[in-house]
Scaffold this motif. Sequence first.
Motif, PDB file in Angstrom:
ATOM      1  N   ARG A 184       0.757  -1.024   0.218  1.00 16.40           N
ATOM      2  CA  ARG A 184      -0.009   0.056  -0.161  1.00 16.40           C
ATOM      3  C   ARG A 184       0.648   1.166  -0.206  1.00 16.40           C
ATOM      4  O   ARG A 184       0.543   2.145  -0.684  1.00 16.40           O
ATOM      5  CB  ARG A 184      -0.856  -0.128   1.143  1.00 16.40           C
ATOM      6  N   PHE A 185       2.042   1.047   0.851  1.00 15.01           N
ATOM      7  CA  PHE A 185       2.894   2.368   0.644  1.00 15.01           C
ATOM      8  C   PHE A 185       3.411   2.520  -0.668  1.00 15.01           C
ATOM      9  O   PHE A 185       3.590   3.624  -1.175  1.00 15.01           O
ATOM     10  CB  PHE A 185       4.003   2.149   1.872  1.00 15.01           C
ATOM     11  N   GLY A 186       4.043   1.392  -1.253  1.00 16.30           N
ATOM     12  CA  GLY A 186       4.466   1.758  -2.562  1.00 16.30           C
ATOM     13  C   GLY A 186       3.469   2.066  -3.579  1.00 16.30           C
ATOM     14  O   GLY A 186       3.890   3.043  -4.283  1.00 16.30           O
ATOM     15  N   THR A 197      10.652   4.820  -5.159  1.00 13.67           N
ATOM     16  CA  THR A 197       9.692   3.666  -5.505  1.00 13.67           C
ATOM     17  C   THR A 197      10.222   2.599  -4.509  1.00 13.67           C
ATOM     18  O   THR A 197      11.284   2.488  -3.863  1.00 13.67           O
ATOM     19  CB  THR A 197      10.093   3.376  -7.044  1.00 13.67           C
ATOM     20  N   LEU A 198       9.274   1.662  -4.404  1.00 17.06           N
ATOM     21  CA  LEU A 198       9.471   0.247  -3.712  1.00 17.06           C
ATOM     22  C   LEU A 198      10.011  -0.748  -4.458  1.00 17.06           C
ATOM     23  O   LEU A 198       9.225  -0.992  -5.552  1.00 17.06           O
ATOM     24  CB  LEU A 198       7.965   0.072  -3.122  1.00 17.06           C
ATOM     25  N   ARG A 204       9.315 -11.724   1.093  1.00 18.36           N
ATOM     26  CA  ARG A 204       8.823 -10.641   2.304  1.00 18.36           C
ATOM     27  C   ARG A 204       9.983  -9.382   2.371  1.00 18.36           C
ATOM     28  O   ARG A 204       9.986  -8.828   3.307  1.00 18.36           O
ATOM     29  CB  ARG A 204       8.343 -11.061   3.418  1.00 18.36           C
ATOM     30  N   LYS A 205      10.749  -9.408   1.609  1.00 21.81           N
ATOM     31  CA  LYS A 205      11.982  -8.505   1.493  1.00 21.81           C
ATOM     32  C   LYS A 205      11.558  -7.503   0.605  1.00 21.81           C
ATOM     33  O   LYS A 205      11.401  -7.535  -0.758  1.00 21.81           O
ATOM     34  CB  LYS A 205      13.418  -9.238   1.070  1.00 21.81           C
ATOM     35  N   TYR A 206      11.705  -6.092   1.212  1.00 20.76           N
ATOM     36  CA  TYR A 206      11.589  -4.701   0.289  1.00 20.76           C
ATOM     37  C   TYR A 206      12.705  -3.758   0.579  1.00 20.76           C
ATOM     38  O   TYR A 206      13.191  -3.911   1.693  1.00 20.76           O
ATOM     39  CB  TYR A 206      10.293  -4.286   0.435  1.00 20.76           C
ATOM     40  N   ARG A 207      12.920  -2.917  -0.375  1.00 17.07           N
ATOM     41  CA  ARG A 207      13.824  -1.804  -0.053  1.00 17.07           C
ATOM     42  C   ARG A 207      13.008  -0.504  -0.910  1.00 17.07           C
ATOM     43  O   ARG A 207      12.338  -0.805  -1.933  1.00 17.07           O
ATOM     44  CB  ARG A 207      15.056  -1.946  -0.545  1.00 17.07           C
TER      45      ARG A 207
END
Length: 212
Positions: A184-186, A197-198, A204-207
């Motif tokens: 949702r944040f992305g 940008t996401l 489950r790994k994001y940056r």
Amino acid sequence: MRANPEVIILEDDPEKLEDLRQEFIRKRFHPLTARSASRAISLLKNNLESSRPILAVVDWDLSKAPDNISTTSDLLTFIAHELSDCLVIVYSANVDSFRVRSEIHRSHPRAWLHDKREGDASLIERIDRMLEQTVEDLKVKDGSVVIHTPTNDEHHHREAVRLVVHYPEIVTFHSDSATKAVRRFGDWLAKHDSRVTLISHGNRKYRLTVMQ
């Protein structure tokens, strides 16, 4: 959807603990408070999947603690192993002692140290500097909300704060609800034409990354 970030506070003096609790409530955090290391560890263990604090504020000297079942080192070691993306600040009146500094960094190599003799205002100022990060057109305010600076729109979710505070590191999230919040944040970033940008790395790994 709003979800206030959580902070775990270990402080054996009940009055100082309450002062810190109120300070973080004012900042729109959800404080988890404990007067002993064993209580702090229990709070974290009981909520390990649903509750993962962004910050730990830890009093090293626990002479007034109601029990000594666990030590501050035990808590720091637990956080280092189980909550590696939790920022940690440890304050002590003996922070100049080589022994104290060594014990802290053996327990948690990435912990920040702060001199308790400088007072509460100095501690809060140091915490603010830790949390109020800026990434391109985003900034974290009071450690609890992400602001898109061109529009002043706010995104109120702890996982968004976690990503900005840890930019440009990869952050691993530990539940479906957390990853949904991240996505949702992305979407929010894309809607605001943010230069940030996401990026998903799977599992489950994001940056966050900044577009050139």
